[in-house]
Design a protein around this motif. Structure first.
Motif, PDB file in Angstrom:
ATOM      1  N   CYS A  24      44.939  42.946  30.109  1.00  0.00           N
ATOM      2  CA  CYS A  24      44.381  43.396  31.392  1.00  0.00           C
ATOM      3  C   CYS A  24      44.409  42.277  32.425  1.00  0.00           C
ATOM      4  N   ALA A  25      44.205  41.046  31.989  1.00  0.00           N
ATOM      5  CA  ALA A  25      44.254  39.909  32.917  1.00  0.00           C
ATOM      6  C   ALA A  25      45.622  39.836  33.587  1.00  0.00           C
ATOM      7  N   PHE A  26      46.675  40.064  32.821  1.00  0.00           N
ATOM      8  CA  PHE A  26      48.031  40.061  33.377  1.00  0.00           C
ATOM      9  C   PHE A  26      48.175  41.167  34.425  1.00  0.00           C
ATOM     10  N   LYS A  27      47.659  42.356  34.119  1.00  0.00           N
ATOM     11  CA  LYS A  27      47.736  43.479  35.054  1.00  0.00           C
ATOM     12  C   LYS A  27      46.915  43.200  36.319  1.00  0.00           C
ATOM     13  N   VAL A  28      45.762  42.586  36.149  1.00  0.00           N
ATOM     14  CA  VAL A  28      44.911  42.242  37.298  1.00  0.00           C
ATOM     15  C   VAL A  28      45.633  41.225  38.188  1.00  0.00           C
ATOM     16  N   GLU A  29      46.219  40.200  37.584  1.00  0.00           N
ATOM     17  CA  GLU A  29      46.965  39.204  38.361  1.00  0.00           C
ATOM     18  C   GLU A  29      48.041  39.880  39.196  1.00  0.00           C
ATOM     19  N   LYS A  30      48.795  40.744  38.563  1.00  0.00           N
ATOM     20  CA  LYS A  30      49.894  41.439  39.244  1.00  0.00           C
ATOM     21  C   LYS A  30      49.370  42.278  40.420  1.00  0.00           C
ATOM     22  N   LEU A  35      47.528  42.217  47.264  1.00  0.00           N
ATOM     23  CA  LEU A  35      46.543  42.264  48.350  1.00  0.00           C
ATOM     24  C   LEU A  35      46.979  41.369  49.505  1.00  0.00           C
ATOM     25  N   LYS A  36      46.733  41.835  50.710  1.00  0.00           N
ATOM     26  CA  LYS A  36      47.088  41.062  51.899  1.00  0.00           C
ATOM     27  C   LYS A  36      46.322  39.743  51.917  1.00  0.00           C
ATOM     28  N   GLY A  37      47.047  38.666  52.091  1.00  0.00           N
ATOM     29  CA  GLY A  37      46.432  37.353  52.183  1.00  0.00           C
ATOM     30  C   GLY A  37      46.358  36.605  50.864  1.00  0.00           C
ATOM     31  N   ILE A  66      38.901  42.394  45.826  1.00  0.00           N
ATOM     32  CA  ILE A  66      39.235  41.803  44.530  1.00  0.00           C
ATOM     33  C   ILE A  66      38.457  42.499  43.419  1.00  0.00           C
ATOM     34  N   ARG A  67      37.164  42.693  43.656  1.00  0.00           N
ATOM     35  CA  ARG A  67      36.317  43.345  42.650  1.00  0.00           C
ATOM     36  C   ARG A  67      36.789  44.766  42.360  1.00  0.00           C
ATOM     37  N   LYS A  68      37.088  45.535  43.392  1.00  0.00           N
ATOM     38  CA  LYS A  68      37.560  46.911  43.215  1.00  0.00           C
ATOM     39  C   LYS A  68      38.874  46.952  42.447  1.00  0.00           C
ATOM     40  N   THR A  69      39.762  46.031  42.759  1.00  0.00           N
ATOM     41  CA  THR A  69      41.053  45.972  42.065  1.00  0.00           C
ATOM     42  C   THR A  69      40.848  45.664  40.589  1.00  0.00           C
ATOM     43  N   CYS A  70      39.983  44.708  40.285  1.00  0.00           N
ATOM     44  CA  CYS A  70      39.697  44.351  38.890  1.00  0.00           C
ATOM     45  C   CYS A  70      39.085  45.532  38.145  1.00  0.00           C
ATOM     46  N   LYS A  71      38.108  46.182  38.756  1.00  0.00           N
ATOM     47  CA  LYS A  71      37.415  47.315  38.131  1.00  0.00           C
ATOM     48  C   LYS A  71      38.349  48.501  37.898  1.00  0.00           C
ATOM     49  N   LYS A  72      39.318  48.671  38.779  1.00  0.00           N
ATOM     50  CA  LYS A  72      40.275  49.767  38.633  1.00  0.00           C
ATOM     51  C   LYS A  72      41.108  49.592  37.359  1.00  0.00           C
ATOM     52  N   ILE A  73      41.445  48.361  37.036  1.00  0.00           N
ATOM     53  CA  ILE A  73      42.264  48.067  35.854  1.00  0.00           C
ATOM     54  C   ILE A  73      41.402  47.937  34.608  1.00  0.00           C
ATOM     55  N   GLU A  74      40.282  47.226  34.722  1.00  0.00           N
ATOM     56  CA  GLU A  74      39.385  47.011  33.589  1.00  0.00           C
ATOM     57  C   GLU A  74      37.955  47.311  34.051  1.00  0.00           C
ATOM     58  N   PRO A  75      37.499  48.555  33.858  1.00  0.00           N
ATOM     59  CA  PRO A  75      36.160  48.956  34.342  1.00  0.00           C
ATOM     60  C   PRO A  75      35.009  48.105  33.840  1.00  0.00           C
ATOM     61  N   ASP A  76      35.164  47.458  32.676  1.00  0.00           N
ATOM     62  CA  ASP A  76      34.079  46.661  32.112  1.00  0.00           C
ATOM     63  C   ASP A  76      34.070  45.220  32.608  1.00  0.00           C
ATOM     64  N   CYS A  77      35.052  44.817  33.395  1.00  0.00           N
ATOM     65  CA  CYS A  77      35.080  43.418  33.820  1.00  0.00           C
ATOM     66  C   CYS A  77      33.950  43.143  34.803  1.00  0.00           C
ATOM     67  N   VAL A  78      33.502  41.902  34.786  1.00  0.00           N
ATOM     68  CA  VAL A  78      32.432  41.467  35.685  1.00  0.00           C
ATOM     69  C   VAL A  78      32.966  40.277  36.476  1.00  0.00           C
ATOM     70  N   LEU A  79      32.872  40.372  37.785  1.00  0.00           N
ATOM     71  CA  LEU A  79      33.359  39.327  38.681  1.00  0.00           C
ATOM     72  C   LEU A  79      32.177  38.774  39.456  1.00  0.00           C
ATOM     73  N   SER A  80      32.038  37.460  39.482  1.00  0.00           N
ATOM     74  CA  SER A  80      30.926  36.859  40.214  1.00  0.00           C
ATOM     75  C   SER A  80      31.351  35.522  40.823  1.00  0.00           C
ATOM     76  N   ASN A  81      30.629  35.121  41.860  1.00  0.00           N
ATOM     77  CA  ASN A  81      30.888  33.821  42.485  1.00  0.00           C
ATOM     78  C   ASN A  81      30.483  32.708  41.525  1.00  0.00           C
ATOM     79  N   ILE A  82      31.198  31.615  41.617  1.00  0.00           N
ATOM     80  CA  ILE A  82      30.874  30.456  40.771  1.00  0.00           C
ATOM     81  C   ILE A  82      29.884  29.592  41.506  1.00  0.00           C
TER      82      ILE A  82
END
Length: 82
Positions: A24-30, A35-37, A66-82
């Motif tokens: 899924c990480a590979f798919k998310v990267e792709k 995305l623009k920018g 970014i979050r929406k794109t990640c969730k679309k590919i892997e609904p269980d992923c969690v994205l947060s600021n570092i």
């Protein structure tokens, strides 16, 4: 970190990304590269880090995009600021 180059100003943003498998990480990267920018994308599943090189053409809602794109590919992923 930011630098000037021929394609405009770039900036590097990092986020914590969890609950994503290597496939899924590979798919998310792709998908994020479309995305623009977004110039470059790297996901380290081991260190749970998403690193993006962005141009000055990013939208104000880039984190949501970014979050929406990640969730679309892997609904269980969690994205947060570092």
């Amino acid at each position: 970190m930011s630098s000037n180059n021929q394609e405009g100003i770039s900036m590097i943003k990092s986020y914590k990304i969890t609950n994503v498998c290597p496939s899924c990480a590979f798919k998310v990267e792709k998908a994020l590269k479309k995305l623009k920018g977004v110039r470059e994308v790297k996901i380290s599943v081991f260190s749970e880090r998403l690193t993006l090189t962005l141009t000055d053409e990013i939208s104000e809602d880039i984190f949501d995009d970014i979050r929406k794109t990640c969730k679309k590919i892997e609904p269980d992923c969690v994205l947060s600021n570092i």
